[in-house]
Design an enzyme around this catalytic site. Structure first.
Site, PDB file in Angstrom:
ATOM      1  CG  ASP A   1      -0.206  -0.133   2.527  1.00  0.00           C
ATOM      2  OD1 ASP A   1       0.515   0.825   2.885  1.00  0.00           O
ATOM      3  OD2 ASP A   1      -0.318  -1.176   3.217  1.00  0.00           O
TER       4      ASP A   1
ATOM      5  CD  GLU B   1      18.532 -23.852 -16.677  1.00  0.00           C
ATOM      6  OE1 GLU B   1      17.307 -24.008 -16.717  1.00  0.00           O
ATOM      7  OE2 GLU B   1      19.273 -24.456 -15.856  1.00  0.00           O
TER       8      GLU B   1
END
Ligand code: DGJ
Length: 726
Positions: free
Chosen positions: A532, A612
């Site tokens: 928030d 990777e």
């Protein structure tokens, strides 16, 4: 001037919006308009019907068409005949609860007001103006000051409220909402953001129906389940067209947003602290400050509205040295090791990460006290030297020697019953005498309303930060709050505890962030349970979700993007099969998804194949190149991943010289045409080259017709394209 007063009509103007209200002949403050500029006094819109069972104020004498129940009001009160959801409700000493607010005066000042003890939008004096309107109850000395902060260039108006008891007798505040917004006309839909742990902020768009609809939390935190932010849209409003309004509550505790369509098809929104877990005894000569709501509106769709919120939150809510600077690419050990680690394991992870270009190693939960699982140890914020042999200093030095910064995890507001802290101070935990407390993740909460608790936390956290070169803190919070009771409050003040908890949390965060300006604070609450604008005032980034599955993350990040800036979104590449869903997604897909945020990794890079690892090194290089565009550019949602077959978004440089598209094609279908993705926000006449090719397109072509995405093969196919102005 952003504020103009003509007679008793208040005109507030931003670059593209207009807000109007008027103190009428009875001193009632009526809301006239919030929306696109009209250049007109909107008083003409008001209708005065004689509606049955809509009462009339006494001063109106025999007039039956003047009713507080039917007129759009700036701040609706309880008990005086406005039967819509009230913004404020007070119980006076005699037990009555009427509040009849009438206009007294106004003040205009340069700059943006601040709110004592609470986060608020801040601005330079030249960037903002403040309007205060002073209202007074007709029968008592209760004053209500409505505050408006106008940030013209940002198309933002903030609202907040102060209740002043200028009398001698105490009153009890039952509800003090920060926002009340009436719309006499309009066919509205609202979007709220619901969810659960590991699936936060899912947008839901619904017609505003007759009666009251609500989005709220009573968990003591803003919560995974509902976010304290809503959109109100005209029917048919899209990403790129139509009118919409956004309201973001800058608060991290229980909240309530109510949307009511009344008997006359008028719509009212109220937003504020949840009244069901709130009451406040306001003594004579004392004031109560309600938290702030940030308002913005757009006449050109939801995308523009989001960009307005991104800017205001990134530039005028977030603070600290990291506010506008690039965030370090981090590696977090949580999904790599969970509680099972020691210094050697961490160093192994750090070494490989350093080799691949990662900037910072974050040591998550498990480094302190007795903490090998989540049943014990919280509160004992001293290093477990059985795990970190040689202590924190040695580990941090070793990580620093690799050329990396070091970060650490805390969950300050919590205590485990099996901890030295609990054994020494059982009374510091939130529990009601005579009842067994609720446990959440087997832990209790500390009473943040108590100064000695906050002092203890300040002292132990700062001891850790002072002991070694720690440059980041992850501030976690892993349960909802219940059993509201504080031994420090008298019986008639227990209703104040949920709000006092948040004030206590903010006070501690203020002290720490002020005293450690070089530390990057990241908020977290089991992922995004306290995502928030209140937390963003202290922590410029928040771990977005405990769901690290790239496919689901596109939906969570999509919902988050309606209000919160990309730099605020903590987002990591994790291992496959994913630990929350078991899903396999390519490492490149995980990377483009995580790049739409404050980027990092959360796996043991040693377990990756060489191919990777090479991909990771290349991704980090790419993020360092694109990072400024991603965090400072304008964000565009190019698809709706809740419905469409792909997730796609774009970052457009403010000067429109570059655009980066990223996203994911969810599934490949046989014999399909390629997908044409229409861009937004480019200069139509400019010519853009697709990097890595010789292909050149006009901005107009890219926006009108779009770009064909590459033919896909398999599932969860990454999309990334960079266009540069020729
Ligand atoms: C919840 C957080 O969201 C995770 O990232 C991790 O820090 C755990 N808590 C640790 O307990």
């Amino acid at each position: 001037m952003a504020v103009r007063v003509e007679g008793k009509v208040f005109h507030l103007e931003t670059k593209n919006s207009m807000y109007q209200m008027k103190a009428d002949e009875y001193g009632v403050l009526r809301h006239l308009w919030y929306g696109n500029k009209t250049g007109s006094d909107m008083d003409y819109l008001l209708d005065y019907p004689d509606v049955g069972f809509a009462g009339n104020i006494y001063d109106a004498d025999t007039c039956r068409t003047y009713s507080l129940n039917t007129l759009p009001l700036e701040y609706g009160t309880a008990g005086v005949g406005d039967y819509r959801v009230p913004a404020v409700s007070i119980t006076h000493m005699d037990g009555s609860n009427a509040l009849d607010l009438r206009y007294v005066d106004y003040r205009i000042t340069k700059g943006k007001y601040a709110i004592p003890g609470l986060p608020a939008v801040y601005a330079e004096e030249a960037e903002a103006e403040t309007l205060e309107i002073i209202l007074k109850d007709t029968a008592t000395d209760i004053y209500v000051i409505l505050k408006y902060g106008i940030l013209e260039e940002y198309d933002v108006i903030t609202r907040s409220v102060v209740v002043e008891n200028r009398g001698e007798q105490a009153v009890t505040l039952q509800r003090v909402h920060s926002l009340c917004l009436d719309f006499p006309y309009g066919d509205w839909e609202w979007i709220h953001f619901h969810g659960r742990h590991a699936m936060e902020r899912q947008p839901e768009r619904q017609e505003v129906f007759h009666g009251i609809q609500e989005s709220s939390s009573m968990r003591g935190m803003s919560s995974h389940q509902q976010n304290p932010a809503i959109l109100l849209c005209e029917k048919g409003c899209t990403e790129t067209s139509g009118f919409c309004i956004g309201a973001v509550f800058m608060y991290s505790g229980s909240f309530q947003t109510q949307v009511e369509k009344d008997q006359l098809n008028q719509t009212r929104i109220v937003m504020g602290i949840h009244p069901d877990t709130f009451s406040w005894r306001l003594e004579g000569q004392d004031s109560f400050y309600a938290p702030e709501v940030i308002l913005s509106c757009s006449g050109t769709g939801m995308g523009q509205l989001s960009r307005q919120f991104h800017r205001i939150i990134r530039e005028h809510v977030c603070r600290g040295n990291y506010k506008l600077t690039e965030r370090p690419v981090l590696i977090n050990n949580w999904e790599a090791t969970y509680f099972d680690f020691d210094d050697e394991k961490l160093l192994n992870i750090a070494k490989e990460a350093a080799r691949l270009g990662v900037d910072m190693m974050v040591m998550d939960d498990g480094w302190f006290g007795k903490r090998d699982d989540d049943y014990s140890g919280l509160g004992d914020w001293y290093v477990n030297e059985k795990k970190l042999r040689g202590g924190l200093v040695k580990l941090v030095e070793q990580v620093n020697a690799l050329g990396m910064k070091f970060g650490i995890w805390f969950e300050p507001e919590m205590v485990s019953e099996d901890s030295d802290l609990y054994r020494a101070h059982p009374d510091w935990a939130i529990q009601i005498p005579g009842r067994k407390p609720m446990r959440g993740r087997s832990q209790l909460l500390l009473d943040m309303t108590r100064e000695e608790v906050r002092d203890y936390l300040y002292q132990v956290i700062s001891a850790v930060l002072n002991s070694a070169n720690v440059e980041y803190v992850k501030w976690d919070m892993n349960r909802s709050i219940s059993d509201w009771y504080s031994a420090a409050l008298s019986a008639d003040r227990q209703g104040e505890m949920p709000h006092r908890y948040v004030l206590g949390l903010y006070e501690l965060l203020e002290r720490l962030t002020h005293d450690y300006p070089n530390v990057l604070f990241e908020g977290c609450s089991g992922g995004g349970g306290r995502f928030d604008a209140g937390m963003l005032y202290y922590c410029p980034q928040i771990w977005c979700s405990d769901d690290t599955d790239a496919y689901e993350r596109t939906k969570i990040q999509y919902g988050t993007s309606f209000f919160y800036p990309i730099s605020a979104v903590g987002s990591h590449v994790s291992a496959v099969p994913n630990h929350q869903t078991g899903r396999m997604t390519p490492i490149e897909t995980r990377a483009v998804t995580a790049m739409a945020g404050s980027f990092g990794y959360e796996l043991d890079l040693n377990t990756l194949s060489q191919e990777e690892k090479d991909a990771v090194a290349e991704q980090i290089t790419r993020f360092k190149e694109y990072g400024p565009l991603i965090h400072n550019g304008d964000y565009y949602r190019l698809s709706n991943p809740m419905k469409d077959k792909l997730a796609a978004w774009a970052f457009v440089a403010r000067d429109q010289s570059r655009v980066l598209i990223q996203g994911m094609i969810f599934r490949t279908e046989a014999n399909m045409l390629r997908y044409p993705l229409r861009l937004q926000g480019l200069a139509p006449e400019k010519r853009y080259r697709l990097e890595g090719t010789e292909q050149v397109y006009t901005g107009a072509a890219l926006m009108e017709a779009g770009i064909l995405l590459p033919r896909s093969w398999g599932d969860y196919i990454p999309v990334e394209m960079l266009f540069t102005e020729l």
